[in-house]
Write a protein that holds these residues in place. Sequence first.
Motif, PDB file in Angstrom:
ATOM      1  N   GLY A 186      -8.540   2.801  -8.782  1.00  0.00           N
ATOM      2  CA  GLY A 186      -9.279   4.060  -8.868  1.00  0.00           C
ATOM      3  C   GLY A 186     -10.350   4.024  -9.943  1.00  0.00           C
ATOM      4  O   GLY A 186     -10.729   5.063 -10.449  1.00  0.00           O
ATOM      5  N   MET A 194      -0.669   1.800 -13.060  1.00  0.00           N
ATOM      6  CA  MET A 194      -0.513   1.872 -14.525  1.00  0.00           C
ATOM      7  C   MET A 194      -1.091   0.656 -15.213  1.00  0.00           C
ATOM      8  O   MET A 194      -0.440   0.008 -16.028  1.00  0.00           O
ATOM      9  CB  MET A 194       0.953   2.046 -14.897  1.00  0.00           C
ATOM     10  N   TRP A 195      -2.306   0.317 -14.829  1.00  0.00           N
ATOM     11  CA  TRP A 195      -3.095  -0.748 -15.446  1.00  0.00           C
ATOM     12  C   TRP A 195      -2.468  -2.126 -15.283  1.00  0.00           C
ATOM     13  O   TRP A 195      -2.636  -3.012 -16.125  1.00  0.00           O
ATOM     14  CB  TRP A 195      -3.369  -0.426 -16.932  1.00  0.00           C
ATOM     15  N   GLN A 219     -10.120   1.673 -12.698  1.00  0.00           N
ATOM     16  CA  GLN A 219      -9.654   0.988 -13.911  1.00  0.00           C
ATOM     17  C   GLN A 219      -8.781  -0.213 -13.513  1.00  0.00           C
ATOM     18  O   GLN A 219      -7.558  -0.131 -13.509  1.00  0.00           O
ATOM     19  CB  GLN A 219      -8.873   1.957 -14.789  1.00  0.00           C
ATOM     20  N   VAL A 245      -3.662  -1.142  -8.011  1.00  0.00           N
ATOM     21  CA  VAL A 245      -3.349  -1.205  -9.449  1.00  0.00           C
ATOM     22  C   VAL A 245      -2.457  -0.011  -9.773  1.00  0.00           C
ATOM     23  O   VAL A 245      -2.755   1.125  -9.390  1.00  0.00           O
ATOM     24  CB  VAL A 245      -4.647  -1.132 -10.289  1.00  0.00           C
ATOM     25  N   THR A 283       0.823  -1.204   0.000  1.00  0.00           N
ATOM     26  CA  THR A 283       0.000   0.000   0.000  1.00  0.00           C
ATOM     27  C   THR A 283       0.861   1.259   0.000  1.00  0.00           C
ATOM     28  O   THR A 283       1.959   1.260   0.560  1.00  0.00           O
ATOM     29  CB  THR A 283      -0.929   0.007   1.239  1.00  0.00           C
ATOM     30  N   GLY A 284       0.370   2.299  -0.661  1.00  0.00           N
ATOM     31  CA  GLY A 284       1.046   3.593  -0.591  1.00  0.00           C
ATOM     32  C   GLY A 284       0.284   4.541   0.320  1.00  0.00           C
ATOM     33  O   GLY A 284       0.841   5.196   1.206  1.00  0.00           O
ATOM     34  N   THR A 285      -1.030   4.593   0.129  1.00  0.00           N
ATOM     35  CA  THR A 285      -1.830   5.583   0.847  1.00  0.00           C
ATOM     36  C   THR A 285      -2.938   4.944   1.699  1.00  0.00           C
ATOM     37  O   THR A 285      -3.854   5.638   2.118  1.00  0.00           O
ATOM     38  CB  THR A 285      -2.431   6.601  -0.139  1.00  0.00           C
ATOM     39  N   ASN A 343      -5.341   2.584   1.148  1.00  0.00           N
ATOM     40  CA  ASN A 343      -6.573   1.941   0.667  1.00  0.00           C
ATOM     41  C   ASN A 343      -6.467   0.416   0.751  1.00  0.00           C
ATOM     42  O   ASN A 343      -7.377  -0.266   1.234  1.00  0.00           O
ATOM     43  CB  ASN A 343      -6.865   2.338  -0.784  1.00  0.00           C
ATOM     44  N   SER A 344      -5.338  -0.095   0.282  1.00  0.00           N
ATOM     45  CA  SER A 344      -5.176  -1.560   0.277  1.00  0.00           C
ATOM     46  C   SER A 344      -5.031  -2.086   1.707  1.00  0.00           C
ATOM     47  O   SER A 344      -5.529  -3.171   2.023  1.00  0.00           O
ATOM     48  CB  SER A 344      -3.968  -1.969  -0.565  1.00  0.00           C
TER      49      SER A 344
HETATM   50  C1  LIG Z   1       1.520   5.368 -10.159  1.00  0.00           C
HETATM   51  C2  LIG Z   1       0.060   5.065  -9.997  1.00  0.00           C
HETATM   52  C3  LIG Z   1      -0.634   4.455 -11.030  1.00  0.00           C
HETATM   53  C4  LIG Z   1      -1.989   4.171 -10.876  1.00  0.00           C
HETATM   54  N1  LIG Z   1      -2.621   3.510 -11.894  1.00  0.00           N
HETATM   55  C5  LIG Z   1      -3.919   3.158 -11.764  1.00  0.00           C
HETATM   56  C6  LIG Z   1      -4.584   2.412 -12.779  1.00  0.00           C
HETATM   57  O1  LIG Z   1      -4.009   2.004 -13.776  1.00  0.00           O
HETATM   58  N2  LIG Z   1      -5.890   2.131 -12.620  1.00  0.00           N
HETATM   59  C7  LIG Z   1      -6.593   2.547 -11.519  1.00  0.00           C
HETATM   60  O2  LIG Z   1      -7.785   2.299 -11.430  1.00  0.00           O
HETATM   61  N3  LIG Z   1      -5.979   3.233 -10.518  1.00  0.00           N
HETATM   62  C8  LIG Z   1      -4.658   3.539 -10.618  1.00  0.00           C
HETATM   63  N4  LIG Z   1      -4.025   4.198  -9.590  1.00  0.00           N
HETATM   64  C9  LIG Z   1      -4.792   4.523  -8.371  1.00  0.00           C
HETATM   65  C10 LIG Z   1      -4.595   3.478  -7.274  1.00  0.00           C
HETATM   66  O3  LIG Z   1      -4.666   2.175  -7.779  1.00  0.00           O
HETATM   67  C11 LIG Z   1      -5.668   3.626  -6.184  1.00  0.00           C
HETATM   68  O4  LIG Z   1      -5.774   4.925  -5.699  1.00  0.00           O
HETATM   69  C12 LIG Z   1      -5.402   2.660  -5.038  1.00  0.00           C
HETATM   70  O5  LIG Z   1      -6.567   2.587  -4.261  1.00  0.00           O
HETATM   71  C13 LIG Z   1      -4.254   3.098  -4.142  1.00  0.00           C
HETATM   72  O6  LIG Z   1      -4.077   2.145  -3.134  1.00  0.00           O
HETATM   73  P1  LIG Z   1      -3.141   2.354  -1.871  1.00  0.00           P
HETATM   74  O7  LIG Z   1      -3.747   3.496  -1.076  1.00  0.00           O
HETATM   75  O8  LIG Z   1      -3.234   1.066  -1.140  1.00  0.00           O
HETATM   76  O9  LIG Z   1      -1.780   2.662  -2.348  1.00  0.00           O
HETATM   77  C14 LIG Z   1      -2.675   4.501  -9.693  1.00  0.00           C
HETATM   78  C15 LIG Z   1      -1.972   5.119  -8.655  1.00  0.00           C
HETATM   79  C16 LIG Z   1      -0.622   5.388  -8.794  1.00  0.00           C
HETATM   80  C17 LIG Z   1       0.117   6.031  -7.652  1.00  0.00           C
END
Ligand SMILES: Cc1cc2nc3c(=O)[nH]c(=O)nc-3n(C[C@H](O)[C@H](O)[C@H](O)COP(=O)(O)O)c2cc1C
Length: 256
Positions: A82, A53-54, A84, A51, A9-11, A13-14
Motif C-alpha cells: 500500500g 506490517m513492513w 510502504q 506486505v 492474497t487476502g483481497t 491485489n496479489s
Molecule cells: C495486516 C496488514 C498489514 C499491512 N502492512 C502493510 C505495510 O507494512 N506496508 C504497506 O505498504 N502495505 C501494508 N498493507 C497493505 C497491503 O500490503 C496491500 O493492500 C496489499 O495490496 C494487499 O494485497 P492482497 O489484496 O493481495 O491481500 C497491510 C495490510 C494488512 C492487512
Amino acid sequence: MHTTIFYYTGTGNSLWVARKLAELLGETELVPIAKYPEIIPQGTIGLVFPVHMWGVPAPVLRFVEALRPGRPEYVFAVAVNGSQVAATLVQLQKVLAEHNLTLAAGFGVVMPSNYTPFGGPGPQEEQNRRFRLAEEKVRYIADKVKEKAGLPVEKGPFWQSLLSATVYKLSFDRVPQMDAQFWVDDKCNHCGICARICPAHNITLQEGQPVWNHQCEQCFACINWCPQAAIQFGKNTAQRPRYHHPEVSLKDIILR
Ligand SMILES: Cc1cc2nc3c(=O)[nH]c(=O)nc-3n(C[C@H](O)[C@H](O)[C@H](O)COP(=O)(O)O)c2cc1C
C-alpha cells in the motif's frame, strides 16, 4: 520458459498481479501458497504476496521453509503493498539464501491498501491511479523476468526499514492472536462467507456467528469480503470503506 507463480492474497491485489504476470509471461502455472504445497523448485519461480506490517507474511515464510532442495533457473518476487514496501524483499532475499536460493530480482507494486483500520483503500481516483501504475509496473516486471534479469531488490526509505526491524519483529509472534480485535455487529446475517474465505481456517461459526480462533494471518480477507460489512476490527472500522480488487471475485478467493 516454464514459470510457476506461487501467490498469497487476502483481497485479490496479489492474485491480480500474479494473473497479469502469467498472461504476459505465457506457460505459467498459478499456485496458491495457502495450500502449502511442498515443492521442488525448478524452472522459473515467482513469489507474489502482500506486505504485512513492513515485512513478509508468515504463510510465505512457511512456504519457503517447506521448499524441498531444487535448482530453479530463476527466482523473482513481487511484494504488493500500500506504498510502504519497506525491507520486505531484503528479508525475503535473506530467507531464500538460507535455503540456498538466490532471489534474482524483487519488485514492489503499489496497490490500494486493504488495511481497514488505517483508512483502507483511499478515494476512487487514487485507487484508479494505482491500478494504472500497477499495470505498467507489471509489464516492466514481465519484461525483466523474460530477460531473467538480475536486479537489486527494491526497498523503501530508511525509516520504513526501521519499521521492518522493529514493529514487524516485535509483533510477528503476536499476529495469530491479533484476531481478538475482530468482532461482528448486528448486520451479520450468518452467511458464513468469512469462514469459507479464511486461508488459515481460523474462523468457525458458533450459532451462526463467526468466532476467530487465534491462528489469524491478518490477511484481512474476512473484514473486506463480508457482504454486509458486519465485521469490525477494533473501534474505528464501522465507517471505513471495505476493499477488494475489482477484477477478483469472491469465488476466486474461496478457491485459492
Ligand atoms: C495486516 C496488514 C498489514 C499491512 N502492512 C502493510 C505495510 O507494512 N506496508 C504497506 O505498504 N502495505 C501494508 N498493507 C497493505 C497491503 O500490503 C496491500 O493492500 C496489499 O495490496 C494487499 O494485497 P492482497 O489484496 O493481495 O491481500 C497491510 C495490510 C494488512 C492487512
